[in-house]
Design a protein around this motif. Structure first.
Motif, PDB file in Angstrom:
ATOM      1  N   UNK B  34       0.783  -1.230   0.084  1.00  0.00           N
ATOM      2  CA  UNK B  34      -0.050   0.018   0.028  1.00  0.00           C
ATOM      3  C   UNK B  34       0.852   1.278   0.024  1.00  0.00           C
ATOM      4  N   UNK B  36       1.270   4.055   1.482  1.00  0.00           N
ATOM      5  CA  UNK B  36       1.185   5.016   2.354  1.00  0.00           C
ATOM      6  C   UNK B  36       2.277   5.667   3.152  1.00  0.00           C
ATOM      7  N   UNK B  38       5.331   6.438   5.347  1.00  0.00           N
ATOM      8  CA  UNK B  38       5.892   5.386   6.191  1.00  0.00           C
ATOM      9  C   UNK B  38       6.258   4.006   5.885  1.00  0.00           C
ATOM     10  N   UNK B  41       9.747   3.293   5.034  1.00  0.00           N
ATOM     11  CA  UNK B  41      10.560   3.144   6.214  1.00  0.00           C
ATOM     12  C   UNK B  41      10.462   1.716   6.998  1.00  0.00           C
ATOM     13  N   UNK B  42       9.238   1.372   6.926  1.00  0.00           N
ATOM     14  CA  UNK B  42       9.201  -0.052   7.375  1.00  0.00           C
ATOM     15  C   UNK B  42       9.860  -1.153   6.756  1.00  0.00           C
ATOM     16  N   UNK B  45      13.582  -0.251   7.466  1.00  0.00           N
ATOM     17  CA  UNK B  45      13.770  -0.367   8.883  1.00  0.00           C
ATOM     18  C   UNK B  45      13.762  -1.915   9.120  1.00  0.00           C
ATOM     19  N   UNK B  84      13.531 -16.293   5.188  1.00  0.00           N
ATOM     20  CA  UNK B  84      13.261 -15.479   6.348  1.00  0.00           C
ATOM     21  C   UNK B  84      12.660 -13.953   6.123  1.00  0.00           C
ATOM     22  N   UNK B  87       9.437 -13.814   4.671  1.00  0.00           N
ATOM     23  CA  UNK B  87       8.183 -13.987   5.726  1.00  0.00           C
ATOM     24  C   UNK B  87       8.228 -12.824   6.560  1.00  0.00           C
ATOM     25  N   UNK B  88       9.432 -12.206   6.763  1.00  0.00           N
ATOM     26  CA  UNK B  88       9.377 -11.025   7.752  1.00  0.00           C
ATOM     27  C   UNK B  88       8.870  -9.920   6.923  1.00  0.00           C
ATOM     28  N   UNK B  91       4.934 -10.224   6.907  1.00  0.00           N
ATOM     29  CA  UNK B  91       4.493  -9.966   8.123  1.00  0.00           C
ATOM     30  C   UNK B  91       3.955  -8.457   8.376  1.00  0.00           C
ATOM     31  N   UNK B  93       2.328  -5.051   7.966  1.00  0.00           N
ATOM     32  CA  UNK B  93       0.592  -5.155   7.504  1.00  0.00           C
ATOM     33  C   UNK B  93       0.343  -4.342   6.183  1.00  0.00           C
ATOM     34  N   UNK B  94       1.223  -3.254   5.676  1.00  0.00           N
ATOM     35  CA  UNK B  94       0.929  -2.725   4.452  1.00  0.00           C
ATOM     36  C   UNK B  94       1.365  -3.650   3.220  1.00  0.00           C
ATOM     37  N   UNK B  95       1.913  -4.738   3.422  1.00  0.00           N
ATOM     38  CA  UNK B  95       2.507  -5.458   2.353  1.00  0.00           C
ATOM     39  C   UNK B  95       1.516  -6.463   1.797  1.00  0.00           C
ATOM     40  N   UNK B  96       1.127  -6.254   0.290  1.00  0.00           N
ATOM     41  CA  UNK B  96       0.000  -7.286   0.007  1.00  0.00           C
ATOM     42  C   UNK B  96       0.777  -8.615  -0.489  1.00  0.00           C
TER      43      UNK B  96
END
Lengths: 591, 187
Positions: B34, B36, B38, B41-42, B45, B84, B87-88, B91, B93-96
């Motif tokens: 998405x 949006x 940040x 950065x997510x 990060x 890994x 999978x991370x 995890x 939330x905004x990742x489709x």
């Protein structure tokens, strides 16, 4: 149902719609509109803490003991930064929290305004997700989405940062009915083929073990019931992590005790020698595995977890099943029955015989004393005198925490609140306050150390204000005991800064807060003193003065394997232990 | 010293050796997110916080109406580490969706670079000739400089940049890798 209201009113409306009856918080300039909307609110009770970290841990205690989402409300800047430790704690222990933070008005963001901080930037790494709400139109959706994200999949903390102008702005509120999250749709049902394969592996196992964790607790009481059913059906031994205690009862016949660094001899040897490990909602933390390259070398491993990233993260497994423990256990129980599986009884009997041999080492044994109170004895007496009541235990972090985990028997889930992943000293008292808010009639005891308790001592005021009769049971050895123990083991008994100098008089301290103080240093008077604590319908600080240099055993030293444990002096795996020499240089690098 | 008898030798874990000897290899990941505030950065990060490598990263909105962006990340690690990482990322939330193009099969990788070269006389002409050989385009020129635009695989661009060094390389600006799988199917 949509209504016109301000952003602040939307926050409170969303709390109501989400079924939140209690929140923990501390007001400040940037959340005043929300506090105004909460003023004398009939359905949402606000608990005023004395420090925002306390609000976070109280919300955690509330959540973990009730299965609901915990909510905290704090102001911008220092309010948000003070909550960071609790948010990180909730992230590591998978506790569902929604944290609402105030923010300076949108036109001031980025200007270094008074009490401004980059809350979403700071909390990005210590939350499951976070939001900065810049437009009133987004607020209702985000509020409901936050509850969804916090409580679905692997639970965790979610921050909603709301600028003050958005709290004042008017908009249209919508309820949670129509909120469907676009991307976040975690898998809860495990793949049937894999579950079938798992059940077949279980039926063929000769030396199996269930290794269960906090995921079973998070999956709800039904998951614990199913675990008990599956253990009873199969006859397999079961051990648990610190976070999973209570899912299988400590009084159950197949219970091995906790595993890991301070786990029992039998639990760790079973893990090392098993041929099939069934990990249920546990994440192979380093406190559990010890030396990774010697971790359960001969076993096949099944891992059930709701978080796909947990599977194969630190230990490679043979069969991963992504799903909610409750659903997967349900399928396992059903398949075990319907396909007419039976365990290999003869092999299991041999296995249990070996287990009994390990059990005879009595790894939780200790030498009691008539003159000083042994901390293990204190926990055992506390257990005997409270086990028939409606009791909840929280802890701080350190030796007392491990002794509580070892010597207090948990027979039910959600009765044990402790900071496992982050190891946060200062967790126990605010967590106990949260538990007591969720269970007003219960007996809530914070098993503490004299050092940890001082980290969030101020929350005694909260307990008094809301007449919460929490009990603080301090195992006072005048040391940061676990630090001292490690200094003894690793640093030549040089007790650098680990002595609890200038301690307060805890009895007077309790009285100063308006509570009741009890002090006991005589083993002969311990029972009577504990009973007096239990019978006092007010907050109590119990200063239990214990043996000062008692070490917490058994222990897997850093960098060692499950079958290389230290037992209480004289009966360890090596014969006569020289603790300092047991841990090698590589082990000393570890924590 | 104490008589510390070493514990009985246990058979080595089948996994420890596997983890130690596995080779590090580059992987190209496509991440649909998405668009949006940040979100980048997510993702970045996550790589920084967990100690993963980023060798190249590009991001742009690819579906305006749906507010979706596509991030292409080239990372390197053992196959276990890259799994890994995937999978991370999933995890967040905004990742489709996350696709490991390297595992999925054949894919096309392209990068655009602008390369500024300064020089006179023979050096200047040599730079121009080389750029033609690499199918570069001149996007800016002065009497003493050229700026070339070049598209290709990262290694082709690396090679071109090295060739420009002796003839007066001034600076390089690269977009990072964009990648897409071959064949008719989407990610």
């Amino acid at each position: 149902m949509s209504r016109q209201m301000t952003g602040a009113e939307m926050v409170v409306a969303a709390l109501e719609d989400q079924g939140v009856d209690t929140i923990f918080g501390y007001p400040g300039g940037a959340v005043l509109p929300i506090y105004d909307a909460l003023f004398q609110h009939p359905n949402v009770k606000h608990v005023l803490v004395r420090h925002e970290q306390g609000a976070g841990h109280a919300a955690e205690g509330y959540a973990r003991s009730s299965g609901k989402v915990g909510v905290l409300l704090v102001t911008s800047g220092p309010g948000a930064t003070n909550a960071v430790t609790a948010l990180t704690d909730a992230l590591l222990d998978s506790i569902p929290l929604v944290c609402i933070t105030g923010q300076v008005p949108t036109h001031l963001i980025g200007s270094d305004a008074f009490q401004e901080c980059d809350t979403t930037g700071i909390t990005r790494h210590c939350t499951k997700h976070n939001y900065l709400v810049r437009r009133i139109e987004d607020l209702p959706r985000i509020l409901h989405e936050a509850f969804w994200v916090a409580s679905h999949g692997r639970p965790g903390p979610v921050v909603i940062d709301i600028p003050k102008d958005v709290q004042f702005a008017s908009g249209t509120y919508v309820g949670p009915q129509n909120i469907v999250h676009r991307t976040y749709q975690p898998v809860v049902k495990g793949e049937m083929d894999r579950i079938r394969q798992a059940v077949a592996m279980m039926a063929a196992a000769k030396r199996p073990v269930f290794y269960t964790g906090g995921g079973v607790i998070n999956a709800g009481p039904e998951a614990s019931k199913l675990l008990r059913e599956l253990v009873a059906l199969t006859g397999f031994p079961v051990t648990s992590t610190l976070m999973g205690l209570g899912a299988y009862p400590a009084s159950g016949p197949n219970w091995l005790g906790m595993l890991g660094m301070h786990g029992t001899y039998e639990a760790n040897h079973v893990m090392h020698d098993c041929d099939l490990m069934i990990a249920v909602g546990a994440r192979f933390d380093d406190r559990i595995t010890g030396r990774l390259d010697a971790f359960s070398p001969g076993s096949q491993k099944i891992h059930i977890d709701i978080d796909p990233s947990s599977i194969n993260k630190v230990v490679k497994v043979d069969l991963g099943i992504v799903g909610d423990c409750g659903f997967v256990l349900d399928d396992m129980v059903r398949l075990w029955r319907s396909e007419g599986h039976g365990a290999d009884r003869a092999a299991l009997a041999d296995w249990w015989e070996r287990i009994e041999g390990w059990r005879r080492r009595n790894s939780l044994g200790f030498t009691n004393s008539r003159t000083t109170i042994k901390p293990q004895h204190a926990i055992r007496r506390l257990y005997e005198l409270t086990k028939d009541r409606d009791t909840y235990i929280t802890t701080e972090v350190g030796q007392h925490q491990m002794w509580a985990a070892q010597h207090y028997g948990f027979d039910k889930p959600n009765r044990w609140m402790t900071s496992g992943g982050l190891g946060t000293m200062g967790y126990g008292l605010p967590a106990a306050i949260g538990v007591q808010m969720a269970h007003p009639g219960a007996l809530v005891i914070d098993v503490a150390g004299e050092a940890s308790i001082l980290m969030n001592m101020q929350e005694m005021s909260t307990a008094l204000q809301y007449r919460l009769p929490v009990k603080v049971f301090i195992l006072n050895n005048s040391y940061m005991g676990m630090v001292r123990q490690w200094q003894e083991l690793l640093h030549g008994s040089r007790y650098s800064e680990s002595y609890s100098e200038a301690l307060p008089d805890f009895v007077k301290l309790a009285e100063a807060y308006g509570g009741v103080g009890i002090r006991c240093d005589d083993p002969g008077e311990l029972d009577a003193a504990i009973l007096r604590m239990i019978d006092t319908p007010r907050p109590v600080i119990f200063d239990c003065v214990v043996e000062r240099e008692e070490n917490c055993f058994p222990m897997i030293p850093s960098g060692k394997a499950h079958n290389e444990m230290l037992l209480p002096t004289g009966i360890d795996d090596w014969g006569a232990p020289d603790l300092g020499a047991v841990i090698d240089e590589k082990g000393k690098m570890l924590v | 010293m104490n008589a510390l008898t070493p514990p009985p030798a246990s058979p080595p874990s089948p996994y420890s050796s596997a983890l130690a000897t596995s080779n590090t290899e580059p992987h190209t990941l496509s991440v649909l997110v998405d668009n949006e505030p940040g979100v980048l950065a997510r993702v970045v990060g996550l790589f920084a916080g967990r100690g993963y490598n980023i060798e190249s990263l590009t991001v742009a909105e690819v579906a305006h109406a749906e507010h979706q962006s596509r991030i292409t990340i080239v990372t390197s690690g053992t196959p276990e580490a890259v799994e890994q990482i995937r999978h991370q990322l999933e995890r967040l939330v905004p990742v489709h969706r996350v696709t490991d193009l390297t595992i999925k099969g054949h894919f096309v990788e392209r990068e655009l670079a602008m390369v500024k070269v300064r020089g006179k006389g023979e050096n200047r002409m040599e730079a121009l000739r080389l750029s033609e050989a690499f199918r570069g385009r001149v996007v800016d020129a002065t009497t003493e400089s050229f700026t070339f635009e070049l598209t290709g695989s990262p290694s082709k661009i690396d090679q071109f940049v090295e060739l420009m060094r002796p003839v007066g390389l001034v600076e390089v600006s690269r977009t990072g890798v964009a990648a897409i799988s071959r064949g008719p199917d989407g990610m």
